[in-house]
Design an enzyme around this catalytic site. Structure first.
Site, short mmCIF file in Angstrom:
data_model
loop_
_atom_site.label_atom_id
_atom_site.label_comp_id
_atom_site.label_asym_id
_atom_site.label_seq_id
_atom_site.Cartn_x
_atom_site.Cartn_y
_atom_site.Cartn_z
N GLY A 43 0.83 -1.19 0.00
CA GLY A 43 0.00 0.00 0.00
C GLY A 43 0.86 1.24 0.00
CB CYS A 98 5.68 2.20 7.16
SG CYS A 98 5.06 3.67 6.31
CG LEU A 99 6.57 1.12 1.06
CD1 LEU A 99 5.96 1.39 -0.30
CD2 LEU A 99 7.64 0.05 0.97
CG HIS A 140 -0.10 1.29 7.35
ND1 HIS A 140 0.88 0.96 8.26
CD2 HIS A 140 0.50 2.02 6.40
CE1 HIS A 140 2.03 1.50 7.86
NE2 HIS A 140 1.82 2.15 6.73
CD GLU A 141 -0.61 2.53 2.89
OE1 GLU A 141 -0.23 3.72 2.78
OE2 GLU A 141 0.19 1.60 3.08
#
Length: 189
Positions: A43, A98-99, A140-141
């Site tokens: 995501g 997380c990215l 999360h997103e």
């Protein structure tokens, strides 16, 4: 397009809604998916790539069930102006990455399942029911759209531990990844 990393101030901005029919934001969709896939993510939210609009791309590559037990195959999804309209009464522990926080895993609690109303890439109103990875990913997103990262979502002790680990792993001092501001102070509420 690049993924902004913590503690860049863009990650703490609250995003503006997308006007229905505003196709200018759709120019970003393909690049967001490319960035997400290239980083092995599931995501990605607008602010993570500097787009301060309420827009998310998700592909959990995961089979989910709807509330009637029907299997729903995974597909790349665009969620525009998503909002949780219903959720479970209970929260479950989730270990998330997380990215925008590369190399870090944080324990947080999420609703066991959520129902999300949004617009799709064609600006049609749709609903998504999500549990397991898909439900966690949506939550999360959507946090990113409100300027909330995993760091803020964690309990105070986990928050401090995550900050220490992240600083050590990335070699970051008290400056952001782009040199634009100080490391955010952690509010241990």
């Amino acid at each position: 397009m690049q993924v902004y990393t913590f503690p860049d101030p863009v990650l703490h901005e609250v995003c503006e809604p997308v006007e229905p029919g505003d196709e200018t934001v759709l120019r970003y969709v393909d690049n967001m998916f490319k960035e997400m896939y290239g980083s092995d993510g599931v995501g990605l939210a607008g602010p993570q790539v500097g787009l301060l609009k309420r827009m998310v791309v998700i592909d959990t590559d995961y089979v989910t069930e709807d509330e009637d037990g029907e299997l729903l195959p995974s597909r790349p999804l665009v969620l525009i102006n998503p909002e949780i309209i219903e959720h479970s009464e209970t929260k479950i522990p989730s270990t998330e990455g997380c990215l925008s926080l590369p190399g870090l895993s944080v324990n947080v609690k999420r609703w066991e399942w959520v129902r999300v109303k949004c617009l799709d890439a064609d600006f049609n109103e749709v609903e998504h029911y999500g549990e397991d990875l898909f439900g966690i990913c949506m939550q999360h997103e959507m946090d990113h759209l409100d300027g909330v990262t995993l760091i803020e979502r964690a309990d105070p002790i986990a928050r401090l531990k995550a900050l220490r680990e992240y600083r050590a792993a990335t070699g970051q001092s008290a400056r952001s990844s782009h040199g634009t501001g100080p490391l955010m102070e952690v509010d241990a509420q």
